[in-house]
Write an enzyme that holds these catalytic residues in place. Structure first.
Site, PDB file in Angstrom:
ATOM      1  N   LYS A 117       0.830  -1.212   0.000  1.00  0.00           N
ATOM      2  CA  LYS A 117       0.000   0.000   0.000  1.00  0.00           C
ATOM      3  C   LYS A 117       0.871   1.273   0.000  1.00  0.00           C
ATOM      4  O   LYS A 117       0.621   2.196  -0.770  1.00  0.00           O
ATOM      5  CB  LYS A 117      -0.933  -0.028   1.228  1.00  0.00           C
ATOM      6  CG  LYS A 117      -1.911   1.131   1.292  1.00  0.00           C
ATOM      7  CD  LYS A 117      -3.168   0.756   2.033  1.00  0.00           C
ATOM      8  CE  LYS A 117      -2.990   0.592   3.520  1.00  0.00           C
ATOM      9  NZ  LYS A 117      -2.765   1.879   4.223  1.00  0.00           N
ATOM     10  N   SER A 118       1.874   1.287   0.848  1.00  0.00           N
ATOM     11  CA  SER A 118       2.749   2.471   0.921  1.00  0.00           C
ATOM     12  C   SER A 118       3.388   2.749  -0.431  1.00  0.00           C
ATOM     13  O   SER A 118       3.439   3.897  -0.899  1.00  0.00           O
ATOM     14  CB  SER A 118       3.867   2.233   1.943  1.00  0.00           C
ATOM     15  OG  SER A 118       3.342   2.199   3.235  1.00  0.00           O
ATOM     16  N   GLN A 147       5.239   9.032   7.419  1.00  0.00           N
ATOM     17  CA  GLN A 147       4.341   9.976   6.748  1.00  0.00           C
ATOM     18  C   GLN A 147       4.805  11.406   6.963  1.00  0.00           C
ATOM     19  O   GLN A 147       4.791  12.219   6.043  1.00  0.00           O
ATOM     20  CB  GLN A 147       2.905   9.789   7.240  1.00  0.00           C
ATOM     21  CG  GLN A 147       2.330   8.443   6.812  1.00  0.00           C
ATOM     22  CD  GLN A 147       0.914   8.223   7.293  1.00  0.00           C
ATOM     23  OE1 GLN A 147       0.344   9.062   7.980  1.00  0.00           O
ATOM     24  NE2 GLN A 147       0.344   7.082   6.945  1.00  0.00           N
ATOM     25  N   ASP A 180       2.369  -1.231  11.767  1.00  0.00           N
ATOM     26  CA  ASP A 180       1.032  -1.603  11.280  1.00  0.00           C
ATOM     27  C   ASP A 180       0.658  -3.043  11.622  1.00  0.00           C
ATOM     28  O   ASP A 180      -0.474  -3.468  11.375  1.00  0.00           O
ATOM     29  CB  ASP A 180       0.963  -1.424   9.758  1.00  0.00           C
ATOM     30  CG  ASP A 180       0.948   0.046   9.370  1.00  0.00           C
ATOM     31  OD1 ASP A 180       0.651   0.892  10.235  1.00  0.00           O
ATOM     32  OD2 ASP A 180       1.246   0.351   8.201  1.00  0.00           O
ATOM     33  N   ARG A 194       2.834   5.928  -3.393  1.00  0.00           N
ATOM     34  CA  ARG A 194       3.988   6.707  -3.868  1.00  0.00           C
ATOM     35  C   ARG A 194       4.179   6.533  -5.375  1.00  0.00           C
ATOM     36  O   ARG A 194       4.595   7.465  -6.063  1.00  0.00           O
ATOM     37  CB  ARG A 194       5.239   6.290  -3.087  1.00  0.00           C
ATOM     38  CG  ARG A 194       5.208   6.797  -1.623  1.00  0.00           C
ATOM     39  CD  ARG A 194       6.182   5.990  -0.761  1.00  0.00           C
ATOM     40  NE  ARG A 194       6.373   6.529   0.579  1.00  0.00           N
ATOM     41  CZ  ARG A 194       5.568   6.302   1.628  1.00  0.00           C
ATOM     42  NH1 ARG A 194       4.469   5.555   1.484  1.00  0.00           N
ATOM     43  NH2 ARG A 194       5.855   6.804   2.824  1.00  0.00           N
ATOM     44  N   GLY A 221      -4.525   7.966   5.692  1.00  0.00           N
ATOM     45  CA  GLY A 221      -3.598   8.926   6.283  1.00  0.00           C
ATOM     46  C   GLY A 221      -2.396   9.151   5.384  1.00  0.00           C
ATOM     47  O   GLY A 221      -1.908  10.279   5.246  1.00  0.00           O
ATOM     48  N   ARG A 274      -5.935   1.622  17.925  1.00  0.00           N
ATOM     49  CA  ARG A 274      -5.763   0.163  17.781  1.00  0.00           C
ATOM     50  C   ARG A 274      -5.481  -0.549  19.102  1.00  0.00           C
ATOM     51  O   ARG A 274      -5.714  -1.757  19.209  1.00  0.00           O
ATOM     52  CB  ARG A 274      -4.672  -0.140  16.750  1.00  0.00           C
ATOM     53  CG  ARG A 274      -5.164   0.137  15.344  1.00  0.00           C
ATOM     54  CD  ARG A 274      -4.163  -0.217  14.275  1.00  0.00           C
ATOM     55  NE  ARG A 274      -4.795  -0.068  12.969  1.00  0.00           N
ATOM     56  CZ  ARG A 274      -4.145   0.132  11.826  1.00  0.00           C
ATOM     57  NH1 ARG A 274      -2.824   0.214  11.826  1.00  0.00           N
ATOM     58  NH2 ARG A 274      -4.811   0.245  10.695  1.00  0.00           N
TER      59      ARG A 274
HETATM   60  C1  S3P Z   1       2.931   4.779   6.204  1.00  0.00           C
HETATM   61  C2  S3P Z   1       3.517   5.119   7.398  1.00  0.00           C
HETATM   62  C3  S3P Z   1       3.003   4.671   8.694  1.00  0.00           C
HETATM   63  C4  S3P Z   1       2.034   3.520   8.565  1.00  0.00           C
HETATM   64  C5  S3P Z   1       1.048   3.730   7.468  1.00  0.00           C
HETATM   65  C6  S3P Z   1       1.757   3.898   6.137  1.00  0.00           C
HETATM   66  C7  S3P Z   1       3.514   5.284   4.938  1.00  0.00           C
HETATM   67  O1  S3P Z   1       2.322   5.738   9.322  1.00  0.00           O
HETATM   68  O2  S3P Z   1       1.361   3.316   9.786  1.00  0.00           O
HETATM   69  O3  S3P Z   1       0.156   2.637   7.364  1.00  0.00           O
HETATM   70  O4  S3P Z   1       3.151   4.772   3.861  1.00  0.00           O
HETATM   71  O5  S3P Z   1       4.357   6.173   5.004  1.00  0.00           O
HETATM   72  P1  S3P Z   1       3.076   6.792  10.300  1.00  0.00           P
HETATM   73  O6  S3P Z   1       4.040   7.533   9.474  1.00  0.00           O
HETATM   74  O7  S3P Z   1       1.972   7.676  10.816  1.00  0.00           O
HETATM   75  O8  S3P Z   1       3.702   5.972  11.370  1.00  0.00           O
END
Ligand code: S3P
Length: 447
Positions: A32-33, A180, A326, A37, A105, A357
């Site tokens: 997903k990350s 993030q 996560d 991107r 997020g 969570r």
């Molecule tokens: C992510 C960073 C993490 C993670 C989220 C994805 C990312 O969040 O929990 O699911 O893709 O950069 P945080 O940066 O708030 O820890």
């Protein structure tokens, strides 16, 4: 399901009869990350970027739609295939309406940094979970760079990004371990004047840094410090997104904690900033073999061979928390199966994810018969068998899938409520889980 007891239930439910092992082979969907991107960078690059292995989950599709609404031509081909016809930053135009990012997020925080840096005004909004999540963590440093970003009361979305002119680089000491936040600042720094530097308190996922390099951008990393010189342009590239280790985690836990299980997970992303779940499960006694290690699209990938056994409780080392952030909902389930006590500390960030969570897992596991005490920054869990019952995921994809795996250590049936958001990260989860051995049924929303 007893709708009298849960009259306000929304979304589909998972109904699970007890199961005992997971077997066979599973290929989880794309990371997903990295999928987020790949869209963001392909959209602002010059040239044609071809992405394969893209996660067709709701979160990353919202990011894709966001760039379409800003005028970028993006085509979807076969499963996981996306082609972006980037024409550079100058070709992007402000979206005519608010950009809706659903549950994500990552979508919101990274896009805010990117758009603020490019001086593109936008209003970013999301669902009930996202509009309750803290945004000051990015708005404060971006404001220091000169960005003009309005928030809702309490620093939550919607975020209103106004034109501010060219941003100025900052050197930022990040108070929390967050990829993030780091990424939002670096992406703003991409177009700021000067060199933007972020110092992190702990290792967090480095997909932004790695993928930007794949697009020809010079990002300097020295230990916990990352820097980017403003004014660089991205050149299109082709990339393959590996399987998401966070989606694998449910199966890693399910198979690891059940003697008799033998499960292979293929094509799993093994970026060292993401593999904390394997380290933690191994400390608990899990038998996970890493095979066929290779590099795909600048990221390490491997097949994981899991052999089930009885796990033991541990004190989870705090230095592994940001590397498995996560995966804690699933790790809590592993702990609920383990002999003795598992103690999680230093994980207060879990309270500001898609849900709180710590609370949701503690309430849900307790409802299923577990011995769990939540603490401000973690939990204490004494393992054993579960009795079954109803656990409310509270609309959080990762808690929903974790509670489903709890059916492997339960003597009675389990109902998991509010599971629609599983589609944000793992479309097809129930089918894959069923093929591997869970007795899972997806029931549509009842009211
Ligand atoms: C992510 C960073 C993490 C993670 C989220 C994805 C990312 O969040 O929990 O699911 O893709 O950069 P945080 O940066 O708030 O820890």
């Amino acid at each position: 399901m007893n709708t009298e007891t849960f009259p306000n239930v929304t979304g589909k439910t998972f109904q699970l009869a007890p199961a005992s092992t997971l077997t066979g082979s599973v290929q989880v969907p794309g990371d997903k990350s990295m999928s987020h991107r790949s869209i963001m960078f392909g959209a602002i690059a010059t040239g044609v970027t071809e992405v394969s292995g893209f996660l067709e989950g709701e979160d990353s599709l919202h990011t894709l739609d966001a760039f379409k609404s800003m005028g970028v031509k993006i085509e979807r081909g076969g499963p996981g295939e996306v082609t972006l016809y980037g024409q550079g930053v100058a070709a992007l135009k402000p979206a005519s309406e608010a950009i809706y990012l659903g549950n994500s997020g990552t979508g919101m925080r990274l896009l805010t940094g990117l758009l603020a840096g490019m001086d593109i005004p936008a209003t970013l909004t999301g669902d009930a979970s996202l509009t309750g999540r803290p945004m000051r963590r990015i708005v404060d440093p971006l404001s220091q760079m000169g960005a003009k970003i309005g928030t809702g009361e309490g620093g939550t979305p919607p975020l209103v990004i106004a034109k501010s002119g060219t941003l100025s680089a900052i050197e930022y000491v990040c108070p929390l371990a967050s990829a993030q936040v780091k990424s939002a600042i670096l992406l703003a720094g991409l177009h700021a004047s000067g060199t933007t530097t972020v110092h992190e308190p702990a290792i967090t996922r480095d997909h932004t840094e790695r993928m930007l390099r794949g697009f020809g951008v010079d990002v300097t990393v020295n230990g916990l410090t990352a820097s980017i010189v403003g004014g660089q342009h991205l050149t299109a590239t082709s990339l393959t997104v590996p399987g998401d280790i966070s989606s694998s985690a449910f199966f890693l836990v399910g198979a690891s904690m059940t003697p008799g299980s033998k499960l292979t997970l293929t094509g799993v992303g093994m970026n060292p900033s993401r593999t904390g779940v394997i380290d933690i499960l191994r400390l608990m006694g899990a038998d996970i073999a890493i095979e066929n290690q290779r590099i795909t699209g600048g990221e390490p990938v491997a097949d994981l061979q899991v052999t089930g056994s009885k796990l033991k409780g541990i004190a989870v080392p705090e230095e592994l928390v940001s590397l498995a952030i996560d995966e804690f909902p699933a790790i809590f389930v592993a702990a609920a199966s383990a002999e003795g006590q598992t103690i999680v500390t230093g994980a207060e960030e879990l309270r500001v994810k898609e849900t709180d969570r710590i609370q949701v897992m503690a309430d849900g596991l307790r409802a299923l018969g577990a011995d769990i005490t939540d603490t401000p920054d973690g939990a204490r869990i004494t393992g054993g068998r579960l009795s079954g019952g109803t656990a409310d995921s509270c609309g959080d994809h990762r808690t929903a899938m974790s509670f489903a795996m709890a059916s492997l250590i339960s003597d009675g049936p389990i109902t998991v409520l509010d599971c629609d958001n599983v589609n944000t990260s793992f479309p097809g989860f129930a089918q894959i889980a069923k093929r591997s051995g869970l007795n899972i049924q997806e029931l549509p929303a009842s009211n």
